[in-house]
Structures are given as C-alpha cells and as structure tokens.
Design a protein around this motif. Structure first.
Motif, PDB file in Angstrom:
ATOM      1  N   PHE A   1       0.849  -1.181   0.000  1.00  0.00           N
ATOM      2  CA  PHE A   1       0.000   0.000   0.000  1.00  0.00           C
ATOM      3  C   PHE A   1       0.885   1.230   0.000  1.00  0.00           C
ATOM      4  CE2 PHE A   1      -3.015  -3.032   1.712  1.00  0.00           C
ATOM      5  CZ  PHE A   1      -4.219  -2.632   1.168  1.00  0.00           C
ATOM      6  N   LEU A   2       0.474   2.231  -0.764  1.00  0.00           N
ATOM      7  CA  LEU A   2       1.131   3.530  -0.745  1.00  0.00           C
ATOM      8  C   LEU A   2       0.065   4.553  -0.374  1.00  0.00           C
ATOM      9  CD1 LEU A   2       3.572   5.382  -1.275  1.00  0.00           C
ATOM     10  CD2 LEU A   2       2.787   5.540  -3.650  1.00  0.00           C
ATOM     11  N   PHE A   3       0.289   5.246   0.731  1.00  0.00           N
ATOM     12  CA  PHE A   3      -0.660   6.233   1.230  1.00  0.00           C
ATOM     13  C   PHE A   3      -0.072   7.624   1.046  1.00  0.00           C
ATOM     14  CE2 PHE A   3      -1.056   2.390   3.811  1.00  0.00           C
ATOM     15  CZ  PHE A   3      -2.396   2.101   3.634  1.00  0.00           C
ATOM     16  N   ASN A   4      -0.865   8.525   0.462  1.00  0.00           N
ATOM     17  CA  ASN A   4      -0.491   9.932   0.410  1.00  0.00           C
ATOM     18  C   ASN A   4      -1.735  10.770   0.638  1.00  0.00           C
ATOM     19  OD1 ASN A   4      -1.806  10.357  -2.131  1.00  0.00           O
ATOM     20  ND2 ASN A   4      -0.026   9.475  -3.153  1.00  0.00           N
ATOM     21  N   ARG A   5      -1.611  12.079   0.565  1.00  0.00           N
ATOM     22  CA  ARG A   5      -2.740  12.961   0.884  1.00  0.00           C
ATOM     23  C   ARG A   5      -3.929  12.783  -0.061  1.00  0.00           C
ATOM     24  NH1 ARG A   5      -1.973  17.331   4.395  1.00  0.00           N
ATOM     25  NH2 ARG A   5       0.188  17.588   5.031  1.00  0.00           N
ATOM     26  N   GLU A   6      -3.679  12.514  -1.324  1.00  0.00           N
ATOM     27  CA  GLU A   6      -4.755  12.471  -2.310  1.00  0.00           C
ATOM     28  C   GLU A   6      -5.461  11.121  -2.380  1.00  0.00           C
ATOM     29  OE1 GLU A   6      -1.542  13.610  -3.440  1.00  0.00           O
ATOM     30  OE2 GLU A   6      -2.198  15.578  -2.749  1.00  0.00           O
ATOM     31  N   ASP A   7      -4.711  10.036  -2.295  1.00  0.00           N
ATOM     32  CA  ASP A   7      -5.308   8.727  -2.498  1.00  0.00           C
ATOM     33  C   ASP A   7      -4.420   7.653  -1.879  1.00  0.00           C
ATOM     34  OD1 ASP A   7      -3.165   8.451  -4.341  1.00  0.00           O
ATOM     35  OD2 ASP A   7      -4.419   9.200  -5.956  1.00  0.00           O
ATOM     36  N   LEU A   8      -4.858   6.430  -2.058  1.00  0.00           N
ATOM     37  CA  LEU A   8      -4.047   5.297  -1.635  1.00  0.00           C
ATOM     38  C   LEU A   8      -4.036   4.294  -2.766  1.00  0.00           C
ATOM     39  CD1 LEU A   8      -6.074   2.705  -0.224  1.00  0.00           C
ATOM     40  CD2 LEU A   8      -6.687   4.795   0.941  1.00  0.00           C
ATOM     41  N   SER A   9      -2.939   3.604  -2.886  1.00  0.00           N
ATOM     42  CA  SER A   9      -2.855   2.588  -3.937  1.00  0.00           C
ATOM     43  C   SER A   9      -2.536   1.245  -3.284  1.00  0.00           C
ATOM     44  CB  SER A   9      -1.797   2.947  -4.980  1.00  0.00           C
ATOM     45  OG  SER A   9      -0.530   3.009  -4.391  1.00  0.00           O
ATOM     46  N   ARG A  10      -3.086   0.208  -3.891  1.00  0.00           N
ATOM     47  CA  ARG A  10      -2.890  -1.160  -3.419  1.00  0.00           C
ATOM     48  C   ARG A  10      -2.336  -1.963  -4.581  1.00  0.00           C
ATOM     49  NH1 ARG A  10      -4.858  -6.100  -3.775  1.00  0.00           N
ATOM     50  NH2 ARG A  10      -5.013  -7.396  -1.915  1.00  0.00           N
ATOM     51  N   GLN A  11      -1.285  -2.711  -4.304  1.00  0.00           N
ATOM     52  CA  GLN A  11      -0.690  -3.510  -5.368  1.00  0.00           C
ATOM     53  C   GLN A  11      -0.290  -4.868  -4.805  1.00  0.00           C
ATOM     54  OE1 GLN A  11       2.673  -1.694  -7.253  1.00  0.00           O
ATOM     55  NE2 GLN A  11       2.947  -3.377  -8.693  1.00  0.00           N
ATOM     56  N   ASP A  12      -0.672  -5.917  -5.520  1.00  0.00           N
ATOM     57  CA  ASP A  12      -0.171  -7.252  -5.212  1.00  0.00           C
ATOM     58  C   ASP A  12       0.422  -7.822  -6.490  1.00  0.00           C
ATOM     59  OD1 ASP A  12      -2.281  -8.330  -6.739  1.00  0.00           O
ATOM     60  OD2 ASP A  12      -3.526  -8.710  -5.003  1.00  0.00           O
ATOM     61  N   GLU A  13       0.760  -9.096  -6.494  1.00  0.00           N
ATOM     62  CA  GLU A  13       1.429  -9.670  -7.662  1.00  0.00           C
ATOM     63  C   GLU A  13       0.540  -9.752  -8.898  1.00  0.00           C
ATOM     64  OE1 GLU A  13       0.995 -14.334  -6.394  1.00  0.00           O
ATOM     65  OE2 GLU A  13       2.510 -13.099  -5.413  1.00  0.00           O
ATOM     66  N   GLN A  14      -0.780  -9.611  -8.729  1.00  0.00           N
ATOM     67  CA  GLN A  14      -1.684  -9.727  -9.873  1.00  0.00           C
ATOM     68  C   GLN A  14      -2.375  -8.427 -10.259  1.00  0.00           C
ATOM     69  OE1 GLN A  14      -4.337 -12.885  -8.753  1.00  0.00           O
ATOM     70  NE2 GLN A  14      -2.878 -14.471  -9.318  1.00  0.00           N
ATOM     71  N   THR A  15      -2.588  -7.523  -9.295  1.00  0.00           N
ATOM     72  CA  THR A  15      -3.344  -6.312  -9.589  1.00  0.00           C
ATOM     73  C   THR A  15      -2.716  -5.085  -8.945  1.00  0.00           C
ATOM     74  OG1 THR A  15      -4.762  -6.603  -7.655  1.00  0.00           O
ATOM     75  CG2 THR A  15      -5.556  -7.543  -9.730  1.00  0.00           C
ATOM     76  N   ALA A  16      -3.052  -3.956  -9.513  1.00  0.00           N
ATOM     77  CA  ALA A  16      -2.697  -2.659  -8.939  1.00  0.00           C
ATOM     78  C   ALA A  16      -3.945  -1.788  -9.027  1.00  0.00           C
ATOM     79  CB  ALA A  16      -1.547  -2.023  -9.687  1.00  0.00           C
ATOM     80  N   VAL A  17      -4.316  -1.173  -7.918  1.00  0.00           N
ATOM     81  CA  VAL A  17      -5.546  -0.397  -7.861  1.00  0.00           C
ATOM     82  C   VAL A  17      -5.271   0.933  -7.177  1.00  0.00           C
ATOM     83  CG1 VAL A  17      -7.938  -0.375  -7.037  1.00  0.00           C
ATOM     84  CG2 VAL A  17      -6.873  -2.535  -7.655  1.00  0.00           C
ATOM     85  N   LEU A  18      -5.813   1.997  -7.743  1.00  0.00           N
ATOM     86  CA  LEU A  18      -5.746   3.317  -7.130  1.00  0.00           C
ATOM     87  C   LEU A  18      -7.109   3.591  -6.503  1.00  0.00           C
ATOM     88  CD1 LEU A  18      -3.960   5.827  -6.754  1.00  0.00           C
ATOM     89  CD2 LEU A  18      -4.974   6.728  -8.848  1.00  0.00           C
ATOM     90  N   LEU A  19      -7.141   3.882  -5.206  1.00  0.00           N
ATOM     91  CA  LEU A  19      -8.385   4.069  -4.469  1.00  0.00           C
ATOM     92  C   LEU A  19      -8.460   5.463  -3.863  1.00  0.00           C
ATOM     93  CD1 LEU A  19      -8.130   0.726  -2.462  1.00  0.00           C
ATOM     94  CD2 LEU A  19      -9.595   1.119  -4.436  1.00  0.00           C
ATOM     95  N   ASP A  20      -9.672   5.981  -3.770  1.00  0.00           N
ATOM     96  CA  ASP A  20      -9.880   7.202  -2.993  1.00  0.00           C
ATOM     97  C   ASP A  20      -9.828   6.826  -1.525  1.00  0.00           C
ATOM     98  OD1 ASP A  20     -10.278   8.831  -5.203  1.00  0.00           O
ATOM     99  OD2 ASP A  20     -12.421   8.360  -5.292  1.00  0.00           O
ATOM    100  N   TRP A  21      -9.474   7.769  -0.685  1.00  0.00           N
ATOM    101  CA  TRP A  21      -9.449   7.481   0.751  1.00  0.00           C
ATOM    102  C   TRP A  21     -10.843   7.074   1.201  1.00  0.00           C
ATOM    103  CZ3 TRP A  21      -5.871   6.662   4.329  1.00  0.00           C
ATOM    104  CH2 TRP A  21      -4.564   7.049   4.071  1.00  0.00           C
ATOM    105  N   ASP A  22     -11.800   7.922   1.079  1.00  0.00           N
ATOM    106  CA  ASP A  22     -13.208   7.627   1.358  1.00  0.00           C
ATOM    107  C   ASP A  22     -13.419   6.754   2.604  1.00  0.00           C
ATOM    108  OD1 ASP A  22     -15.924   7.827   0.885  1.00  0.00           O
ATOM    109  OD2 ASP A  22     -15.972   6.019  -0.350  1.00  0.00           O
ATOM    110  N   LEU A  23     -12.731   7.085   3.688  1.00  0.00           N
ATOM    111  CA  LEU A  23     -12.866   6.308   4.932  1.00  0.00           C
ATOM    112  C   LEU A  23     -14.065   6.769   5.729  1.00  0.00           C
ATOM    113  CD1 LEU A  23      -9.228   6.068   6.346  1.00  0.00           C
ATOM    114  CD2 LEU A  23     -10.497   4.380   5.036  1.00  0.00           C
ATOM    115  N   LYS A  24     -14.805   5.814   6.260  1.00  0.00           N
ATOM    116  CA  LYS A  24     -15.906   6.103   7.182  1.00  0.00           C
ATOM    117  C   LYS A  24     -15.433   5.970   8.622  1.00  0.00           C
ATOM    118  CE  LYS A  24     -18.613   6.366   3.655  1.00  0.00           C
ATOM    119  NZ  LYS A  24     -18.376   7.496   2.850  1.00  0.00           N
ATOM    120  N   LYS A  25     -14.624   4.920   8.874  1.00  0.00           N
ATOM    121  CA  LYS A  25     -14.090   4.670  10.215  1.00  0.00           C
ATOM    122  C   LYS A  25     -12.655   4.179  10.090  1.00  0.00           C
ATOM    123  CE  LYS A  25     -17.370   1.687  11.249  1.00  0.00           C
ATOM    124  NZ  LYS A  25     -18.143   0.679  11.960  1.00  0.00           N
ATOM    125  N   LEU A  26     -11.876   4.471  11.112  1.00  0.00           N
ATOM    126  CA  LEU A  26     -10.509   3.971  11.218  1.00  0.00           C
ATOM    127  C   LEU A  26     -10.340   3.451  12.634  1.00  0.00           C
ATOM    128  CD1 LEU A  26      -7.545   3.700  10.203  1.00  0.00           C
ATOM    129  CD2 LEU A  26      -7.168   5.988  11.103  1.00  0.00           C
TER     130      LEU A  26
END
Length: 177
Positions: free
Chosen positions: A102-127
C-alpha cells in the motif's frame, strides 16, 4: 516487511499469515459486538433457567425445550462465527495470504499485489487502531486490514494516521490500544 517513505507518503508491504488473519477477524468480531461475553452470559442464563424450570416442573415443558434448543443454536452459531469461519475465509481466499503493498499519500491510496494494482480514494468512514492491526472501513463492503508491524516505526504509523485524518476529516477514529 519493508517500508519506504517519501515526502508526505507512507508505503507498507506485508503478507498476512492465517494466524494473523484469524486474530484480526476475531478482534473485529469482538470490537464490533457481533460476538461478546454478554452473549455467552445470556446463553448460560437461558440454559440455567431451562434447567431450573425443568427441575421445578419435574419434566421438560415445551417452553424449556424451546429455550434449550434456541440457546444451543445461538451458541453453535457464535462458535461457528468466531472459531471456525475466520479460518475458512482465509483458506478459501488465497489472495489474503499474498504479499501486498500500500502507498498512502494525501490524495489517495494505492494497493498492489502480484496480480493487480488499484488506485483508491481514501473515502474512509471509520478507522480503528487495535494493538496489532489497523482497520480501514470504506463503506459497507468491509474493511482493509493493515498490520501495525508492517510499519517500520512509530513515526510512520503517526504519519499514516495523519494522512488518513487529513484526507478524510469526517472519519471516526477509535483507538483500542
């Protein structure tokens, strides 16, 4: 596990073992009150009441039998949910054990594994921050699970929390440490 830090970003890389996933799932069940000691207490009281009623009436009435059957069914469902199901979920989904980054920055977060890479909005409801894991709730679809051990230092953990709260000022944060 490794972590790289750039300006205003945090990177974590990890893979979850079956034991870690099961621990995290059980922790979630307890903290979300889907399984709790109160349920065990209610089941024991119901079984005790059925036994007392059976002794006082010198036979098992329909109500006692119903109470016993319902209590046993609820107890088995709780055991299934807490003891058996988390391990089965991990076993059925091999992606849970793969290395992920996972790469977290102010604008978004990205998730990458050996098969996929996805750019996600933070859009958190709870932490949620527990002793061993972070739970990032992004709506009703469940949560992202991050082991706290994946972060290299306490400073990186604090930077991650800062980024999450900056990106989602309305996020509800709970600390269960």
């Amino acid at each position: 596990m490794r972590q790289d830090k750039g300006p205003e970003e945090v990177r974590v890389t990890f893979s979850l073992s079956r034991a870690e996933y099961v621990r995290a799932a059980r922790y979630y069940l307890r903290k979300s009150h889907l399984v709790s000691w109160i349920q065990v207490l209610v089941i024991l009281i119901a079984l005790g009441a059925a036994a007392v009623m059976g002794i006082l009436m010198e036979r098992m009435s329909f109500l006692c039998t119903l109470l016993v059957v319902l209590s046993v069914m609820v107890a088995f469902y709780g055991l299934w949910l807490y003891v058996i199901q988390p391990g089965r979920i991990y076993d059925k989904n091999p992606a849970l054990g793969r290395q992920v980054s996972f790469l977290f920055n102010r604008e978004d977060l990205s998730r990458q594994d050996e098969q996929t890479a996805v750019l996600l909005d933070w859009d958190l409801k709870k932490l949620w921050r527990g002793k061993e894991f972070y739970y990032l709730f992004r709506g009703e679809e469940g949560y992202l699970l991050l082991p706290r051990s994946a972060f290299r230092s306490e400073e990186d953990r604090l930077q991650f929390e800062f980024l999450a709260q900056t990106a989602c000022p309305e996020v509800k944060v709970k600390h269960f440490d």
